[in-house]
Design a protein around this motif. Structure first.
Motif: not given
Length: 119
Positions: A97-119
């Motif tokens: 559901e949040n795919a448009d806000a996700i970037d990153g090329w590694t597991e950690e990069g994707i996690l950082e994108s998700l953490r930014r969503l959380k605020g």
């Protein structure tokens, strides 16, 4: 002395499968709905042991809260127990559901994108 036995049998008119006619007034039986789990596709995922332990801990906590909240209800009105794969599917749904806000090329990069969503 061995006896020769033929495995072939001559089929006669009376050996044909018999059909039975169903009266027009017979009620039709509608197929039962497909259980939800049969609509799912099996997909293996490799998880770290600590992830498995944390998902199990979360499942137990949520099931305890559900049991406490539904205790006064009759058993037929209670929700089924959560299972680990339900929690995993919910997490994947959130990710997609949040795919448009996700970037990153590694597991950690994707996690950082998700953490930014959380605020």
């Amino acid at each position: 002395m061995s006896k020769h036995v033929s495995l072939r049998k001559a089929i006669t008119k009376n050996d044909a499968p018999q059909t039975t006619s169903v009266p027009a007034t017979a009620p039709s039986t509608a197929p039962s709905p497909t259980p939800a789990y049969e609509e799912l596709v099996r997909k293996e995922a490799r998880l770290r042991s600590e992830q498995i332990e944390e998902i199990a801990r979360l499942r137990r906590r949520l099931n305890s809260a559900r049991n406490a909240a539904e205790k006064p209800l009759p058993s037929e009105q209670r929700s089924p127990s959560l299972q680990d794969h339900v929690i995993t599917r919910a997490a994947i749904t959130y990710l997609l559901e949040n795919a448009d806000a996700i970037d990153g090329w590694t597991e950690e990069g994707i996690l950082e994108s998700l953490r930014r969503l959380k605020g």
